[in-house]
Design a protein around this motif. Sequence first.
Motif, PDB file in Angstrom:
ATOM      1  N   ILE A 182      12.261  17.583 -10.940  1.00 54.36           N
ATOM      2  CA  ILE A 182      11.838  17.867  -9.570  1.00 54.36           C
ATOM      3  C   ILE A 182      10.390  17.439  -9.348  1.00 54.36           C
ATOM      4  CG2 ILE A 182      11.421  19.714  -7.888  1.00 54.36           C
ATOM      5  CD1 ILE A 182      13.854  21.165  -9.293  1.00 54.36           C
ATOM      6  N   GLY A 183       9.502  17.728 -10.294  1.00 54.96           N
ATOM      7  CA  GLY A 183       8.105  17.335 -10.158  1.00 54.96           C
ATOM      8  C   GLY A 183       7.947  15.832 -10.011  1.00 54.96           C
ATOM      9  N   SER A 184       8.630  15.084 -10.858  1.00 55.36           N
ATOM     10  CA  SER A 184       8.558  13.619 -10.770  1.00 55.36           C
ATOM     11  C   SER A 184       9.103  13.119  -9.440  1.00 55.36           C
ATOM     12  CB  SER A 184       9.335  12.979 -11.921  1.00 55.36           C
ATOM     13  OG  SER A 184       8.673  13.191 -13.141  1.00 55.36           O
ATOM     14  N   LYS A 185      10.174  13.725  -8.973  1.00 57.83           N
ATOM     15  CA  LYS A 185      10.779  13.300  -7.706  1.00 57.83           C
ATOM     16  C   LYS A 185       9.871  13.634  -6.528  1.00 57.83           C
ATOM     17  CE  LYS A 185      15.305  13.448  -9.733  1.00 57.83           C
ATOM     18  NZ  LYS A 185      16.631  14.045  -9.822  1.00 57.83           N
ATOM     19  N   LEU A 186       9.185  14.768  -6.597  1.00 56.76           N
ATOM     20  CA  LEU A 186       8.207  15.085  -5.560  1.00 56.76           C
ATOM     21  C   LEU A 186       7.070  14.064  -5.563  1.00 56.76           C
ATOM     22  CD1 LEU A 186       8.106  18.972  -5.867  1.00 56.76           C
ATOM     23  CD2 LEU A 186       8.601  17.708  -3.758  1.00 56.76           C
ATOM     24  N   LEU A 187       6.589  13.701  -6.747  1.00 57.84           N
ATOM     25  CA  LEU A 187       5.525  12.697  -6.832  1.00 57.84           C
ATOM     26  C   LEU A 187       5.967  11.366  -6.243  1.00 57.84           C
ATOM     27  CD1 LEU A 187       3.861  13.248 -10.324  1.00 57.84           C
ATOM     28  CD2 LEU A 187       2.821  13.577  -8.078  1.00 57.84           C
ATOM     29  N   VAL A 188       7.178  10.942  -6.555  1.00 52.46           N
ATOM     30  CA  VAL A 188       7.688   9.683  -6.002  1.00 52.46           C
ATOM     31  C   VAL A 188       7.714   9.749  -4.482  1.00 52.46           C
ATOM     32  CG1 VAL A 188       9.752   8.230  -5.796  1.00 52.46           C
ATOM     33  CG2 VAL A 188       8.974   8.991  -8.050  1.00 52.46           C
ATOM     34  N   ARG A 189       8.129  10.882  -3.927  1.00 54.37           N
ATOM     35  CA  ARG A 189       8.155  11.026  -2.464  1.00 54.37           C
ATOM     36  C   ARG A 189       6.742  10.916  -1.886  1.00 54.37           C
ATOM     37  NH1 ARG A 189      11.753  12.665   1.693  1.00 54.37           N
ATOM     38  NH2 ARG A 189      10.564  12.270   3.596  1.00 54.37           N
ATOM     39  N   LEU A 190       5.772  11.591  -2.529  1.00 49.20           N
ATOM     40  CA  LEU A 190       4.390  11.510  -2.040  1.00 49.20           C
ATOM     41  C   LEU A 190       3.859  10.083  -2.138  1.00 49.20           C
ATOM     42  CD1 LEU A 190       2.753  14.762  -3.479  1.00 49.20           C
ATOM     43  CD2 LEU A 190       3.921  14.431  -1.286  1.00 49.20           C
ATOM     44  N   GLU A 191       4.170   9.407  -3.237  1.00 49.49           N
ATOM     45  CA  GLU A 191       3.719   8.028  -3.415  1.00 49.49           C
ATOM     46  C   GLU A 191       4.324   7.116  -2.349  1.00 49.49           C
ATOM     47  OE1 GLU A 191       4.638   7.080  -7.497  1.00 49.49           O
ATOM     48  OE2 GLU A 191       3.274   8.639  -8.228  1.00 49.49           O
ATOM     49  N   THR A 192       5.601   7.308  -2.056  1.00 49.56           N
ATOM     50  CA  THR A 192       6.270   6.508  -1.026  1.00 49.56           C
ATOM     51  C   THR A 192       5.610   6.728   0.328  1.00 49.56           C
ATOM     52  OG1 THR A 192       8.344   6.571  -2.254  1.00 49.56           O
ATOM     53  CG2 THR A 192       8.483   6.066   0.111  1.00 49.56           C
ATOM     54  N   GLU A 193       5.345   7.975   0.655  1.00 50.38           N
ATOM     55  CA  GLU A 193       4.685   8.292   1.931  1.00 50.38           C
ATOM     56  C   GLU A 193       3.283   7.675   1.988  1.00 50.38           C
ATOM     57  OE1 GLU A 193       6.016   9.815   4.562  1.00 50.38           O
ATOM     58  OE2 GLU A 193       7.907  10.312   3.575  1.00 50.38           O
TER      59      GLU A 193
END
Length: 155
Positions: A91-102
């Motif tokens: 979940i942490g990695s997936k949240l980071l990917v979302r923030l990076e995409t944004e």
Amino acid sequence: MNTDPVVILPGDPRSAEAIALLQASHALMQSLFPPEANHYLSVDALCQPSILFFIAHLKGEAAGCAALSLNDGYGEVKSMFVDPAKRGAKIGSKLLVRLETEAKTRDLPFLRLETGDKLVAAHRLYAANGYTLRGPFGDYPDEPTSIFMEKALGK
């Protein structure tokens, strides 16, 4: 068809599920660090236009949250927290990917963050996702309990 049990969506920091996650995060920080070393944002601060807030759901249940603070020339990871009972699903990695995409969609060249020195699992998460150590930034004081990290975002 997406079979990932983790879904990350924009969220309202004032929602019951967000408040529960944020309270758990703040309680953890308060148990580990002195008050002057806690740099988390209030719910009101997370509702500002310069903040994008996300909630991760695992099989339909709120499991974590993260925010992206849009700053001049960089984005900042804020309010990153995963419910300890729901860890292990990346979940942490997936949240980071979302923030990076944004951040990339807004042409921000870097993501930066401040985390506590005692949060070893967080350090491992950030390093595994390409974040490297750096010095203090923004208004953060250079204090021994803070670790500062950064990741350059490619196009």
